[in-house]
Design an enzyme around this catalytic site. Structure first.
Site, PDB file in Angstrom:
ATOM      1  N   ALA A 259       0.854  -1.185   0.000  1.00  9.89           N
ATOM      2  CA  ALA A 259       0.000   0.000   0.000  1.00  9.89           C
ATOM      3  C   ALA A 259       0.887   1.230   0.000  1.00  9.89           C
ATOM      4  CB  ALA A 259      -0.927  -0.002   1.213  1.00  9.89           C
ATOM      5  N   ASN A 262      -0.025   7.950   0.418  1.00 11.73           N
ATOM      6  CA  ASN A 262      -0.268   9.274  -0.165  1.00 11.73           C
ATOM      7  C   ASN A 262      -1.233  10.089   0.698  1.00 11.73           C
ATOM      8  OD1 ASN A 262       0.966   8.123  -2.656  1.00 11.73           O
ATOM      9  ND2 ASN A 262      -0.990   7.051  -2.740  1.00 11.73           N
ATOM     10  N   HIS A 294      -0.817   0.871   9.387  1.00 10.62           N
ATOM     11  CA  HIS A 294       0.515   1.361   9.011  1.00 10.62           C
ATOM     12  C   HIS A 294       0.408   2.591   8.099  1.00 10.62           C
ATOM     13  CE1 HIS A 294       4.854   0.825   8.045  1.00 10.62           C
ATOM     14  NE2 HIS A 294       4.484   1.349   6.881  1.00 10.62           N
ATOM     15  N   GLU A 295      -0.411   2.487   7.071  1.00 12.07           N
ATOM     16  CA  GLU A 295      -0.510   3.604   6.127  1.00 12.07           C
ATOM     17  C   GLU A 295      -1.169   4.820   6.774  1.00 12.07           C
ATOM     18  OE1 GLU A 295       1.285   3.177   3.603  1.00 12.07           O
ATOM     19  OE2 GLU A 295       1.459   1.017   3.871  1.00 12.07           O
ATOM     20  N   GLU A 317       9.848   4.533   7.858  1.00  8.45           N
ATOM     21  CA  GLU A 317       9.343   3.165   7.808  1.00  8.45           C
ATOM     22  C   GLU A 317       9.609   2.395   9.100  1.00  8.45           C
ATOM     23  OE1 GLU A 317       7.268   2.315   5.813  1.00  8.45           O
ATOM     24  OE2 GLU A 317       7.537   3.656   4.110  1.00  8.45           O
TER      25      GLU A 317
END
Length: 855
Positions: A259, A262, A294-295, A317
């Site tokens: 993924a 953005n 996470h995103e 990350e």
């Protein structure tokens, strides 16, 4: 091909800066026109503005509305002469997303058009300062045919929309938060949408929208629930609130990774969005929740504060992986999650540390950054963050996070600035700890215990060592290593309560008093540090730990050691220790914590077992591992059978307990099939036919195929025919085929020639070829045919998707540990690959490192 290596030491700011850009993208049936209007400021002495671009058709360049003709243009760089300190730059170019199969830039995925700009995909959209330290505010106006693409999405919030001539329409999106180009996103689609709302702690209502194929909206409900849980958790645990009015997720069938975060418009691999019990396994539900979290967490750790350059990748990350790990731990079983995360480090990242592609969490150089989206940068990076958290504690860690955001919001920064914020928030001097960012390879701590029964004194002498690095010398580097430990007796009574030691010298001795009985050491509890422990212990001691240690990770570690010693020793002795079967017989009766039991029953993979050897023994390890399952299956058959029946469930749930029950049943069924296929295969057939969920169905099908049961082919054909129109489920089927015994080139060719196999879809490529390369006896066949087959496929993939080719090529990373015959065959194949004129930088960097190391 010529190597273009980028070095951290050569970093300099760009001499120009774009602080705002309005991107106009007009989408047509066979191309798109891009008009980028940027506000540019000079911040250096250079009189040439260099912009990067790839596979673009340049139409016009203007400065302050006047055409520029004296620019210089090559395949990758547009150089524009200017002596202005501030100006408006207009770039007009043409692109063809419909023929872009790289899954980077603006590309087609099924019937939708979407973007992937990390790390360097934006340069496939227009010429730009495509590097993370150029942060700008983006406005994006999209136009397209409203019948074909009724949805036009981009970062931020929609501020204008309207009708155009010829059945076209437009939407304008504004993102007020500065961001680098790698976080830009746009989508043109005709999709169904699942909508919801989240109210922040300050009372702001956020519109939540998940876009999926029509008719699959309800399969996104789990993802929506995960998103709301993530937003609430980030407010409670980190005090971080969402900052736009809308949060969107788009599911794409073609996606190079999991993924992309953005800003305000996440684009996901559909595999990490869509789930229900009929198409998803338990681990799919768990992965979806983790990846959604996470995103979302990247909104602050990655978007609001981002990387100065790609050498700082672990800044966003590693930190965000740590945050998603904590999210899962807070919502489910912390001990099971810790075992899962430690297993990734030990089974995957440690293996990378021994390969020619090893690197620190902050690399010093790269040819293409794509190859460093790695377990080292992500997972070991998270372990480094976790060690800071362990050393300073939760309260001071949160103070450090607050300092990090206060000082760096809206900036592109370095790992040094993160560590400095942790020092400011905690008052701790982390100078020595910083070595973790630069050391290469897995540290080893040799532990020598001594016990004096007369004085009741127990001492531990610890010596740390580092392998020779390939990026930065490890000579004279002494790490700051936190190590939690405790001491028990053989009955499990605590003699030294848990405490954290700080190993900060090459060698240190720690002494403990009043150890009255024969001590059993529990070391690196909770996997405090990503290190290898060297400690001479016999199997009896490890079995005692398995029974009595109160630290779940150390129990797991004891079980892994017992499995490993038993299987590897069998290669020489052809015998197993009856004490092991007795210990596991007792273990199977401990059903009070089934999620933990499921982890304790996980036998190391053939790959992990081979990593314990100086030279891989492909066939010997495989034979011994099968023999272990046959032996333990036979010895404990009645217990396996009882466990299999007692843990059956009528109603489906994907919670931790229900998932653990299914996982234990899978293991029990496998042991029974190894022990007595004729007796047990009807259980697998019945499970396949009666399963009310995908997990049980796949478990049964896998067992039937692996053991070549009578019903296997019928079940395999039935599964394919049922799900051949569901691409996500079909990926599971392709993966299963490639995992089976005796898979060869002929079988793989039959699979990839099927109408349902899309040779340009990254999910299909990973399912088939990733599964094949994990099938050690087939991939490492003594003939070398597996190596040649993968080399041919990688060269094909490299022509349209270098990123995926480079990542799949890491399957050759064990070349240095292969026996001479296999190593010679593989080396010759790799040398031929590196000599190809058309090989990409992605593939060349990986293959070249293997050739260099093995030559």
């Amino acid at each position: 091909m010529q190597e273009n290596t980028t070095y951290l030491k050569n970093y300099t700011p760009h001499p120009f800066h774009i602080d705002r850009v309005h991107l106009h993208v007009d989408i047509y049936a066979d191309h798109a026109l891009v008009n980028a209007v940027s506000h540019v400021k000079k911040q250096g002495e250079e009189n040439f503005l260099e912009l990067t671009g790839t596979q673009l058709e340049l139409l016009a360049v203007e400065i302050n509305g006047k055409a520029v003709h004296n620019y210089e243009l090559d395949e990758k760089v547009l150089r524009i002469p200017t002596d202005l300190n501030e100006f408006t730059l207009t770039i007009k170019n043409k692109i063809n997303p419909y023929q872009n199969f790289s899954a980077e830039g603006f590309y087609i995925s099924g019937d939708i058009l979407c973007t992937q700009c990390e790390a360097e995909g934006f340069r496939r959209i227009t010429y730009y300062i495509d590097r993370p330290d150029n942060m700008a505010t983006f406005t994006c106006t999209l136009s397209a045919d409203k019948t074909k693409f009724p949805q036009l999405l981009a970062n931020g919030d929609a501020t204008d929309r309207g009708e155009l001539e010829n059945n076209r329409h437009f939407v304008t999106w504004v993102d007020p938060f500065p961001k680098p180009s790698y976080l830009f996103a746009m989508v043109a689609a005709d999709l169904g949408v699942l909508k919801d709302q989240f109210t922040t702690r300050s009372g702001k209502n956020i519109n939540l929208e998940i876009y999926v194929d029509h008719g699959r909206e309800q399969q996104a409900q789990h993802a929506m629930d995960a998103l709301k849980k993530s937003m609430l958790w980030d407010e409670k645990r980190f005090g971080l609130e969402y900052d736009l009015n809308t949060y969107m997720i788009v599911a794409a069938e073609t996606f190079n990774a999991g993924a992309m975060e953005n800003k305000g418009l996440n684009i996901f691999n559909a595999a990490y969005v869509l789930a229900d019990q009929e198409i998803a396994e338990d681990h799919d539900f768990h992965f979806i929740e983790r990846v959604i979290a996470h995103e979302y967490f990247h909104n602050w750790t990655g978007n609001r504060v981002t990387c100065r350059d790609w050498f700082q990748l672990t800044l966003k990350e590693g930190l965000t992986v740590f945050r998603d790990q904590e999210f899962t731990s807070d919502h489910h079983s912390r001990s099971v999650k810790r075992i899962d995360d430690a297993s990734i480090i030990r089974d995957v990242q440690f293996k990378e540390d021994t390969s020619p592609m090893k690197h620190p969490i902050q690399p010093l150089s790269y040819q293409t950054i794509d190859n460093f989206y790695s377990p080292t940068v992500y997972n070991k990076g998270a372990e480094v963050i976790r060690m800071i958290h362990t050393i300073i504690g939760e309260e001071k860690f949160q103070k450090g996070m607050q300092a990090y955001f206060q000082e760096n919001d809206g900036k592109a920064v370095t790992t040094e600035q993160f560590v400095a914020a942790m020092e400011k928030g905690s008052g701790e001097n982390l100078t020595q700890f910083r070595h973790w960012y630069h050391q290469c390879g897995t540290p080893t701590v040799h532990v020598t215990p001594q016990w004096n029964a007369d004085t009741q004194q127990y001492s531990l002498t610890m010596t740390q060592s580092l392998p020779e690095g390939n990026d930065r010398s490890n000579n004279d580097v002494v790490l700051d290593i936190p190590i939690k430990m405790a001491v028990f007796d053989r009955e499990g009574k605590v003699q030294v309560p848990e405490q954290m030691l700080r190993l900060q010298e090459n060698e240190q001795t720690f002494t403990f008093a009043q150890v009255t009985k024969q001590p059993v050491l529990s070391i690196n509890r909770n996997f405090t540090a990503p290190i290898k422990i060297e400690l001479e212990e016999n199997i009896t001691t490890r079995l005692s730990q398995l029974t009595h240690d109160d630290d779940p990770f150390c129990k797991f570690d004891a079980a892994q050691t017992v499995y490993t010693q038993s299987i590897l020793q069998y290669r020489a002795t052809k015998l197993f220790d009856n004490n092991v079967s007795q210990a596991f017989s007792a273990l199977l009766q401990q059903t009070q914590d089934l999620p933990l039991l499921a982890k304790l029953l996980a036998v190391p993979t053939e790959s992990t077992l081979n990593e314990h050897l100086e030279t891989y023994d492909i066939d010997g390890v495989h034979t011994a591992r099968v023999a272990f399952h046959q032996w333990l299956g036979t010895e404990l058959y009645s217990q396996w059978e009882s466990l299999y029946h007692s843990l059956a469930q009528e109603e489906y749930s994907h919670d931790m307990l229900a998932s653990a029950k299914r996982l234990i049943r899978k293991k029990a069924l496998a042991y029974m099939l190894y022990a007595n296929k004729d007796k047990a295969q009807h259980l697998a057939q019945n499970q396949f036919e009666c399963a009310n969920n995908m997990t049980d169905k796949v478990h049964a099908l896998s067992a039937l195929l692996w053991h070549q049961a009578d019903f296997a082919q019928q079940a395999n054909d039935g599964f394919y025919n049922t799900y051949k129109n569901n691409t996500l489920v079909l990926n599971k089927w392709f993966g299963l085929q490639a995992c089976m015994p005796m898979v060869d080139a002929k079988i793989l060719d039959q699979l990839r020639s099927m109408d349902t196999f899309d040779a340009k879809n990254p999910n299909k490529l990973r399912a088939l070829y990733g599964s094949f390369t994990a099938n050690l006896t087939s991939f490492h066949h003594a003939s070398g045919q597996g190596y040649q087959y993968m080399a041919d496929r990688l060269l094909e993939i490299d022509q349209f998707n270098p990123s995926v080719a480079g990542r799949l090529a890491k399957c050759f990373g064990a070349i240095q540990k292969l026996d001479p015959a296999r190593k010679s065959k593989l080396l010759n194949i790799l040398k031929t690959m590196t000599g190809k004129e058309s090989i990409s930088t992605n593939l060349q960097e990986v293959i070249g490192s293997f050739v260099k190391a093995a030559s």
